[in-house]
Structures are given as structure tokens and as C-alpha cells.
Design an enzyme around this catalytic site. Structure first.
Site, PDB file in Angstrom:
ATOM      1  N   SER A 186      -7.712 -14.892  -3.624  1.00 29.87           N
ATOM      2  CA  SER A 186      -8.796 -15.673  -3.015  1.00 29.87           C
ATOM      3  C   SER A 186     -10.132 -15.013  -2.824  1.00 29.87           C
ATOM      4  O   SER A 186     -11.106 -15.757  -3.190  1.00 29.87           O
ATOM      5  CB  SER A 186      -8.474 -16.124  -1.425  1.00 29.87           C
ATOM      6  OG  SER A 186      -7.237 -16.749  -1.309  1.00 29.87           O
ATOM      7  N   ASP A 227       2.292  -9.206  -1.978  1.00 32.73           N
ATOM      8  CA  ASP A 227       1.715  -9.454  -3.369  1.00 32.73           C
ATOM      9  C   ASP A 227       2.917  -8.813  -4.527  1.00 32.73           C
ATOM     10  O   ASP A 227       2.520  -8.683  -5.694  1.00 32.73           O
ATOM     11  CB  ASP A 227       0.424  -8.880  -3.625  1.00 32.73           C
ATOM     12  CG  ASP A 227      -0.607  -9.272  -2.791  1.00 32.73           C
ATOM     13  OD1 ASP A 227      -0.385 -10.460  -2.451  1.00 32.73           O
ATOM     14  OD2 ASP A 227      -1.319  -8.478  -2.050  1.00 32.73           O
ATOM     15  N   ARG A 260      -8.685  -7.171   4.438  1.00 36.28           N
ATOM     16  CA  ARG A 260      -7.504  -6.477   5.228  1.00 36.28           C
ATOM     17  C   ARG A 260      -7.759  -4.949   5.409  1.00 36.28           C
ATOM     18  O   ARG A 260      -6.820  -4.644   6.104  1.00 36.28           O
ATOM     19  CB  ARG A 260      -6.413  -7.177   4.429  1.00 36.28           C
ATOM     20  CG  ARG A 260      -6.026  -8.488   4.418  1.00 36.28           C
ATOM     21  CD  ARG A 260      -4.503  -8.690   3.931  1.00 36.28           C
ATOM     22  NE  ARG A 260      -4.265 -10.099   4.360  1.00 36.28           N
ATOM     23  CZ  ARG A 260      -3.862 -10.765   5.080  1.00 36.28           C
ATOM     24  NH1 ARG A 260      -3.658 -10.044   6.445  1.00 36.28           N
ATOM     25  NH2 ARG A 260      -3.557 -12.130   5.121  1.00 36.28           N
TER      26      ARG A 260
END
EC number: 5.4.2.12
Length: 542
Positions: free
Chosen positions: A74, A166, A271
């Protein structure tokens, strides 16, 4: 929560907007099996795909400035969309530095090591330990261990966050083995703690999660495990806990103390911010900090302007971005998303600019407070759509950008039934948006920033929780008041060679605005073959 901008100009005549709807994680894959996009009932998008100009574009690898075959994400996706050009991403920039053994000449790292050696503190290296390449890369961690060895740093503690989002859900031991081999070969470092990214890398102000990681790193009374890193991971698996959710575990007596230094090797900011703020900010109200150490912190990239930390790889400024072009022409723009994707439609889409541009209004819709989004796959899509419709109906915005987080955030759960529900909710919301846009004669461009929920089971037969390298769709629904001159009903989209970098030029084309030279992307709208006539007014080259 909404952001206001006093510089927004009010026009008595309502504007027919161009709306960019980003269906986050809605990739394209022909096969139906394990495909939550194809298996979902999506009558709106299906009908639009068949009735309007459409194409597929690339959203991964070299097409977004990443290594070949590296899945998109993203941050990279929105940055590329907003820039209208392919930018060398931080993953590539840092990987090249490590590969060329140039960490040892990095000014910020060297100053950091000198200060640490002078004070006699411990170096704490922390970050996401995997080769996912979305937030970090294990090669960068290995490079840091070699850098620490070259600088003569003897007291080095590694605090590793396990992935499973991921990467495969149970792949942590593979990465731990790599790090233990690097520790052995260099003679530097020890794995001092493990913690699932769920706790250490929250970005939704779930401070109760961040506080658990903070206590692991700072509390001298935190229980010391008798297990090794591998044994701790295997114990979690036996308890049904996968990598992302591994409970914080301390493996050595090392924790953060006054005079120590932290290097946070995540290169993606969103994050990493919360934990860094908890470790470093004086004025902090996320939770009560009982064991605050006076430490220096160095982050690989700039997590947020104004943070009291050193930065190893400062941002390289970008200009002539989509939002800037809109603003420079005196037009208003509206950006909206729920919490999980709000930084992407604002900060990242604006190339790392924190503050709203002139004429830019931002609106945040809170994401639901659930442990994981498969428990509420609709997320806040209805509230998001309603707020966006109000903005469209106001008639003051030339460009509207909305991000639907559902396909990505629910896709990350690896739960097929939930991902199907998420995609069906987004489909219905797109229908509502289209109705509102149509009333004003505006245009709608539908796309995605990367793939995810179109692949829910991986090649190994296990739930696939990561992004993909699949292309993403683009659909153009041209409004009556936004018809491009000369095309009539024959507008077509380029069928090959397109990428996310082509979306900004396409939007500017739809808005009849010139494309800056810095935008090397090209409009996806196919040129029309007009007969040659003398004295034609030159058209901008998109």
C-alpha cells in the site's frame, strides 16, 4: 474525524468530480479456485467491467520501483500513484547499500556508533525479521550485524518481530536460523527477545498491543524464558499461535537502559511509529510507561517529521505530484479512508508531505475495534461511503480519492469466507458511490494498489496472508460532464504496458490539466486518430 482546510474555495456551481476509488488488495487472477475476488458476488463491478473501458496494470516489482517479482504494497502503491512516475523504493535503496557494503560509510550510523561506544551502552537492533520486503528485509538486519562487528560494538542485542503476514504463517524459524548463523559468523550479537508483529507493529492506536512490546523491551522484571528462540516459536505453534501473534518472550537478560541505543531497521514508517513514539517521546499519552529509559534512537527511514531520532536514509524530496498539480490550479480535493489506510491516501499519496495541501480536505473514518478484521469483514466501509457521498454531493471537489481497505485487511487473515464478504461489501459501496457521482455528471476511475484477496491459498496449500504480484484492474466510467473532447463514446484504455505510475497522468487527462514533465507515467486513455487539419490547437502530452 475530519480534517478541514480554510483554503478550500467554494463555488456556487457544483463541480462534476473525478473520483479515484482504490480497492486496496483487489488483484486480478483468472483462476477461480482460492480467489475471493472471483468467488464473491460482485454484480456492480462485474457489470462495469463488461460495459465500460477497462484494462489491467502492473502494481509490483520494477513497475513500482521494487526488485523484480517483489510483491507490491500500500505504501509503495499510493506513492507511485501520487507521483505519476516510478520511484526507486526504500527497499531497493537500502538493499543496494547493504549489497555494496556501504552501511559502514553511512554518516548517521557512524555517528550513532561513535556516541554509543563513547557512552558504553548496548546496541539494541529491532525490527521485523523476514524477507517479506514490505516493511523490512532480513538482508538489512544481516548487514547491520556486520556493520556492528566492523565498528567494534561488542554488546549487541537483537529484538526480533516475527512476521507471518507478509510471509507464510509459520516461517519464523527459517529466519531465526539465518540470524543465528550470522551471529555465529561475526561473533556479534544475541537474540534477546521475540514478539509477533501484531503486538510490536500496530498502527491503529491499539496502545494495549504496543504496551506489551514496550514492556518486553524495557521492564527489568519481565519474565526470562528458559527456551531458545526456536523452542519458543515451536511452543507457540503447538498452542495454535502463528508467527504474527507470537506472545512477547524475553530470551536474555538484556533490556533497554539509560545510555543504550536503538536501531530500528524497518524501512516502512506506518507500523513502526507507535513503538518509536513510546520509546522516545517525552510527551506521550498512549499508555502509562513505568520503565522509561533515556536512549538514543536511529531509524532506517523517516517515520514521521519531528520525531527526536536520527535517520539513516533520509527522504528524497518529490515534486510535481498529483495533489500538488490539483492544488496549484486552484482546485479542491478530498481524501478519505478508514484508519488502516488513512496515511496512504494522505501522506503517501502526497509523496511524504505531512500537512494537507491548499484546497485539500482529509477525512478519517475509524476502523472497527476488533482483534482481526475477519471478525468484521465489512469494516467501516458503509460509514466511509456515506461520508464520501456527502463530499461528492457538496459539489466543491474536483478530485475525490477514496480507499476501501477491506480486500487487503481481511485478505491478510487468510480466511476465505471473510474475504468474500469483504469484497461483496466493497462492491455494494462502489454502486452507491457511482450513483452519487452520476448525479453530478462526474467520472469514476476504479483501481487497486496491489493484489491480495484474489489469492487466499498459497502454493504450499496453506492460507496465503501476504500480498501478490498479480496485476490490478482499472475501470473508467466517464461522466456526462467530464466527457473528453473528440472521443465521443469511443474512449479506450491502453491494453498493455500500464502501471500504477500511469494513474496520475490519466486523472489529469480526465480533469483536462497539464501533466508535469516530472511525471514520466502516461495516460491510460488511448489517443484518438483525428484527421490532420491546419492550425489545430496543440494538446497537452499526457
Amino acid at each position: 474525524m475530519s480534517g478541514s482546510n480554510p483554503a478550500v474555495s467554494i463555488n456556487k456551481r457544483k463541480v462534476a468530480p473525478v473520483v479515484l476509488a482504490i480497492l486496496d488488495g483487489w488483484g486480478y487472477r483468472e483462476e477461480i479456485e482460492h480467489n475471493a475476488v472471483r468467488q464473491a458476488s460482485t454484480p456492480v463491478i462485474d457489470a462495469l467491467w463488461h460495459a465500460y473501458p477497462h484494462t489491467l496494470i502492473e502494481a509490483s516489482g520494477a513497475d513500482v520501483g521494487l526488485p523484480d517479482e517483489q510483491m507490491g504494497n500500500s505504501e509503495v502503491g499510493h506513492l507511485t500513484i501520487g507521483a505519476g512516475r516510478i520511484i526507486q523504493q526504500e527497499l531497493v535503496r537500502i538493499s543496494n547499500t547493504v549489497k555494496e557494503n556501504k552501511l559502514i560509510t553511512n554518516p548517521a550510523l557512524n555517528q550513532f556508533s561513535q556516541s554509543l561506544k563513547k557512552g558504553g551502552g548496548t546496541l539494541h537492533i529491532m525490527g521485523l525479521c523476514s524477507d517479506g520486503g514490505v516493511h523490512s528485509h532480513i538482508n538489512h538486519l544481516c548487514g547491520l550485524i556486520e556493520w556492528a562487528a566492523s565498528k567494534g560494538l561488542k554488546s549487541v542485542s537483537l529484538h526480533l518481530f516475527t512476521d507471518g503476514r507478509d510471509t507464510s504463517a509459520k516461517s519464523a524459524n527459517k529466519y531465526i536460523n539465518t540470524i543465528e548463523a550470522k551471529i555465529k559468523s561475526t561473533g556479534v550479537g544475541e537474540i534477546s527477545s521475540l514478539c509477533g508483529r501484531y503486538w510490536a507493529m500496530d498502527r491503529d492506536n491499539r496502545w494495549e498491543r504496543t504496551s506489551k512490546a514496550y514492556e518486553l523491551l524495557t521492564d527489568p522484571r519481565f519474565a526470562l524464558s528458559k527456551l531458545s528462540a526456536a523452542e519458543s516459536i515451536n511452543k507457540s505453534y503447538q498452542e495454535g499461535i502463528t508467527d504474527e501473534f507470537i506472545e512477547p518472550v524475553r530470551l536474555s537478560s538484556s533490556f533497554l537502559k539509560d545510555g543504550d541505543g536503538v536501531v530500528f531497521f524497518n524501512f516502512r514508517p506506518d507500523r513502526a511509529r507507535q513503538l518509536v513514539k513510546a520509546l522516545k517521546l517525552k510527551d506521550f499519552d498512549g499508555f502509562e510507561r513505568k520503565n522509561r529509559a533515556d536512549i538514543d534512537v536511529l531509524t532506517f527511514t523517516q517515520y514521521e517529521s519531528g520525531l527526536p531520532v536520527s535517520v539513516a536514509f533520509p527522504p528524497e524530496p518529490l515534486n510535481d505530484l498529483l495533489g500538488q498539480v490539483i492544488s496549484d490550479h486552484g482546485l479542491n480535493q478530498y481524501r478519505t479512508a478508514e484508519t488502516e489506510k488513512y496515511p496512504h491516501v494522505t501522506y503517501f499519496l502526497n509523496g511524504g508531505i505531512e500537512k494537507p495541501l491548499k484546497g485539500e480536505v482529509r477525512h478519517l473514518v475509524p476502523s472497527p475495534r476488533v482483534a482481526t478484521y475477519d471478525l468484521q469483514p465489512e469494516m467501516s466501509a458503509d460509514e466511509l461511503t456515506d461520508s464520501c457521498i456527502k463530499a461528492i454531493d457538496s459539489g466543491i471537489y474536483s478530485l475525490v480519492v477514496i480507499n476501501f481497505a477491506n480486500p487487503d485487511m481481511v485478505g491478510h487473515s487468510g480466511i476465505m469466507t471473510a474475504a468474500i464478504k469483504a469484497n461483496e461489501k466493497v462492491d455494494s459501496c462502489v454502486g452507491k458511490l457511482l450513483n452519487s457521482i452520476g448525479k453530478l455528471g462526474g467520472s469514476l476511475l476504479i483501481t487497486a494498489d496491489h493484489g491480495n484477496s484474489e489469492m487466499m491459498i498459497g502454493p504450499d496449500g496453506q492460507p496465503w496472508t501476504a500480498h501478490t504480484t498479480n496485476p490490478v484492474p482499472v475501470i473508467l466510467i466517464e461522466g456526462e460532464k467530464r466527457k473528453l473532447s473528440g472521443y465521443g463514446n469511443d474512449i479506450k484504455l491502453r491494453q498493455s504496458g500500464g502501471g500504477l505510475a500511469d494513474l496520475a497522468p490519466t486523472l489529469l487527462h480526465l480533469l483536462n490539466l497539464p501533466k508535469p514533465k516530472a511525471m514520466t507515467g502516461k495516460t491510460l486513455i488511448e489517443p484518438i486518430n483525428l484527421p490532420k487539419k491546419p492550425n489545430l490547437i496543440p494538446q497537452p502530452a499526457y
